[in-house]
Design an enzyme around this catalytic site. Structure first.
Site, PDB file in Angstrom:
ATOM      1  N   ASP A 111      -8.142   3.893   1.206  1.00  0.00           N
ATOM      2  CA  ASP A 111      -7.151   4.308   2.199  1.00  0.00           C
ATOM      3  C   ASP A 111      -7.889   4.795   3.449  1.00  0.00           C
ATOM      4  O   ASP A 111      -8.608   5.789   3.385  1.00  0.00           O
ATOM      5  CB  ASP A 111      -6.324   5.441   1.576  1.00  0.00           C
ATOM      6  CG  ASP A 111      -5.211   5.909   2.474  1.00  0.00           C
ATOM      7  OD1 ASP A 111      -5.195   5.529   3.658  1.00  0.00           O
ATOM      8  OD2 ASP A 111      -4.357   6.663   1.982  1.00  0.00           O
ATOM      9  N   CYS A 150       0.870  -1.184   0.000  1.00  0.00           N
ATOM     10  CA  CYS A 150       0.000   0.000   0.000  1.00  0.00           C
ATOM     11  C   CYS A 150       0.901   1.227   0.000  1.00  0.00           C
ATOM     12  O   CYS A 150       2.066   1.128  -0.389  1.00  0.00           O
ATOM     13  CB  CYS A 150      -0.979  -0.033   1.171  1.00  0.00           C
ATOM     14  SG  CYS A 150      -0.197  -0.037   2.801  1.00  0.00           S
ATOM     15  N   ARG A 194      -3.285  -0.648   5.389  1.00  0.00           N
ATOM     16  CA  ARG A 194      -3.871  -1.728   4.591  1.00  0.00           C
ATOM     17  C   ARG A 194      -2.959  -2.920   4.394  1.00  0.00           C
ATOM     18  O   ARG A 194      -3.369  -4.071   4.648  1.00  0.00           O
ATOM     19  CB  ARG A 194      -4.326  -1.178   3.228  1.00  0.00           C
ATOM     20  CG  ARG A 194      -5.480  -0.197   3.333  1.00  0.00           C
ATOM     21  CD  ARG A 194      -5.641   0.610   2.058  1.00  0.00           C
ATOM     22  NE  ARG A 194      -4.504   1.498   1.834  1.00  0.00           N
ATOM     23  CZ  ARG A 194      -4.326   2.235   0.751  1.00  0.00           C
ATOM     24  NH1 ARG A 194      -5.205   2.183  -0.235  1.00  0.00           N
ATOM     25  NH2 ARG A 194      -3.276   3.037   0.640  1.00  0.00           N
TER      26      ARG A 194
HETATM   27  P1  4NP Z   1      -1.756   2.804   4.113  1.00  0.00           P
HETATM   28  O1  4NP Z   1      -2.363   4.163   4.712  1.00  0.00           O
HETATM   29  O2  4NP Z   1      -1.229   3.143   2.731  1.00  0.00           O
HETATM   30  O3  4NP Z   1      -2.921   1.875   4.068  1.00  0.00           O
HETATM   31  O4  4NP Z   1      -0.646   2.387   5.065  1.00  0.00           O
HETATM   32  C1  4NP Z   1      -1.639   5.367   4.754  1.00  0.00           C
HETATM   33  C2  4NP Z   1      -0.707   5.578   5.727  1.00  0.00           C
HETATM   34  C3  4NP Z   1      -0.010   6.772   5.796  1.00  0.00           C
HETATM   35  C4  4NP Z   1      -0.264   7.747   4.854  1.00  0.00           C
HETATM   36  C5  4NP Z   1      -1.190   7.527   3.859  1.00  0.00           C
HETATM   37  C6  4NP Z   1      -1.871   6.340   3.799  1.00  0.00           C
HETATM   38  N1  4NP Z   1       0.429   8.985   4.902  1.00  0.00           N
HETATM   39  O5  4NP Z   1       0.120   9.876   4.101  1.00  0.00           O
HETATM   40  O6  4NP Z   1       1.322   9.150   5.759  1.00  0.00           O
END
Ligand code: 4NP
Length: 157
Positions: free
Chosen positions: A128, A9, A15
């Site tokens: 997300d 992800c 995720r």
């Molecule tokens: P992930 O969620 O891609 O599902 O781990 C996110 C975690 C952090 C960020 C964006 C999405 N961020 O912008 O820091």
């Protein structure tokens, strides 16, 4: 030989570590640890070394999971080391595709939604949850439980 699966992800704190933890659980319950290896990574390096987001860990704990993965960024060598690289959304797909050493290696990239059944009707990505409320985490866990069950069946057939 073990089949090696890498979930990807953006941050590797919501995720993909959830998919990683759920799949570990399913593989252990199926006694398939000798046949399937699982890891996860993010396209963005900003959370490297962190445990999954506390909101994700809390939602997962209510379902009996304990997610302990430490975030890391995907690297080119992952294309050599893994058989399938499974991304959560189109943005991840584009980032991972750009990293592929050749077109042949880009054939290893799959979308998580390819393994949906009931969720396939309405969803072509795993949303997300980072900027969403608690219900976002429950939805993501529901989707990943279904996707990982179907992925395991696909790997074991
Ligand atoms: P992930 O969620 O891609 O599902 O781990 C996110 C975690 C952090 C960020 C964006 C999405 N961020 O912008 O820091």
């Amino acid at each position: 030989m073990k089949q090696k699966i890498l979930f990807v992800c953006l941050g590797n704190i919501c995720r993909s570590p959830a998919a990683d933890g759920i799949m570990h659980d399913l593989v252990a319950k199926a006694g398939a640890e000798g046949r399937i290896y699982i890891d996860s990574a993010g396209t963005y390096a900003g959370h490297t070394g962190e445990l999954p987001d506390p909101r994700m860990r809390a939602a997962a704990a209510r379902r009996g999971y304990n997610f302990t993965h430490r975030a890391r960024q995907i690297r080119e060598s992952d294309f050599y080391d893994f058989d399938r690289i499974i991304v959560m959304d189109d943005y991840n797909y584009e980032s991972v595709h750009r990293l592929a050493p050749s077109r042949e290696y880009s054939n290893k990239i799959y979308r998580m939604c390819e393994f949906f059944t009931t969720f396939a009707e309405r969803w072509s990505h795993v949303p997300d949850p980072y900027y969403e409320g608690a219900e976002g985490f429950e939805l993501v866990l529901d989707m990943l439980e279904e996707g990982c069950r179907n992925l395991l069946a696909d790997l074991e057939q």
